[in-house]
Motif scaffolding. Structure first.
Motif, PDB file in Angstrom:
ATOM      1  N   MET A  49       0.826  -1.210   0.000  1.00 31.67           N
ATOM      2  CA  MET A  49       0.000   0.000   0.000  1.00 31.67           C
ATOM      3  C   MET A  49       0.855   1.253   0.000  1.00 31.67           C
ATOM      4  N   VAL A  50       1.981   1.237   0.715  1.00 32.92           N
ATOM      5  CA  VAL A  50       2.890   2.384   0.708  1.00 32.92           C
ATOM      6  C   VAL A  50       3.304   2.703  -0.729  1.00 32.92           C
ATOM      7  N   GLU A  51       3.707   1.693  -1.448  1.00 37.49           N
ATOM      8  CA  GLU A  51       4.143   1.907  -2.822  1.00 37.49           C
ATOM      9  C   GLU A  51       2.990   2.382  -3.706  1.00 37.49           C
ATOM     10  N   ALA A  52       1.822   1.779  -3.561  1.00 39.02           N
ATOM     11  CA  ALA A  52       0.669   2.157  -4.389  1.00 39.02           C
ATOM     12  C   ALA A  52       0.238   3.602  -4.127  1.00 39.02           C
ATOM     13  N   PHE A  53       0.177   3.996  -2.859  1.00 35.86           N
ATOM     14  CA  PHE A  53      -0.226   5.371  -2.531  1.00 35.86           C
ATOM     15  C   PHE A  53       0.847   6.365  -2.968  1.00 35.86           C
ATOM     16  N   ALA A  54       2.120   6.013  -2.785  1.00 35.51           N
ATOM     17  CA  ALA A  54       3.209   6.894  -3.221  1.00 35.51           C
ATOM     18  C   ALA A  54       3.170   7.087  -4.737  1.00 35.51           C
ATOM     19  N   ALA A  55       2.860   6.033  -5.469  1.00 40.49           N
ATOM     20  CA  ALA A  55       2.778   6.118  -6.925  1.00 40.49           C
ATOM     21  C   ALA A  55       1.669   7.065  -7.365  1.00 40.49           C
ATOM     22  N   GLN A  56       0.655   7.249  -6.527  1.00 35.13           N
ATOM     23  CA  GLN A  56      -0.448   8.149  -6.842  1.00 35.13           C
ATOM     24  C   GLN A  56      -0.236   9.557  -6.288  1.00 35.13           C
ATOM     25  N   GLY A  57       0.961   9.825  -5.740  1.00 35.81           N
ATOM     26  CA  GLY A  57       1.303  11.172  -5.312  1.00 35.81           C
ATOM     27  C   GLY A  57       0.967  11.520  -3.875  1.00 35.81           C
ATOM     28  N   ALA A  58       0.523  10.553  -3.101  1.00 39.24           N
ATOM     29  CA  ALA A  58       0.158  10.833  -1.711  1.00 39.24           C
ATOM     30  C   ALA A  58       1.390  11.178  -0.881  1.00 39.24           C
TER      31      ALA A  58
END
Length: 93
Positions: A21-30
């Motif tokens: 989830m860290v990677e997925a959210f970071a990829a979306q700019g969070a």
């Protein structure tokens, strides 16, 4: 980027689903507040790699979610640093 500049807290980030989830959210700019129960060199290094790859920002939080004092102290830290919480992902058992 769907979550550009939105602050998201994710608990239980040091492996498995939380790490993904860290990677997925970071990829979306969070902008992330990544939680783990304890600090480890591997986890710190892993988060640094995510920051470098996605050019994001991650604040590391260390506390036991079952300890109300530690949990409150973490939330107070976020408030002091003026990091409004836009989403919370509870991935701890």
């Amino acid at each position: 980027m769907l979550l550009k500049d939105k602050n998201v807290i994710i608990t239980g980030c040091n492996r498995g689903i939380g790490r993904a989830m860290v990677e997925a959210f970071a990829a979306q700019g969070a902008t992330l507040d990544a939680h783990a129960r304890q600090q480890t060199p591997e986890f710190v290094q892993d988060l640094q790699e995510v920051v470098a790859r996605f050019q994001g920002e991650i604040l590391r939080l260390w506390f036991d979610v079952t300890d109300s004092y530690e949990s409150s102290a973490a939330v107070m830290r976020l408030m002091r640093e003026k990091r409004p919480i836009r989403a919370l992902v509870t991935n701890s058992r």
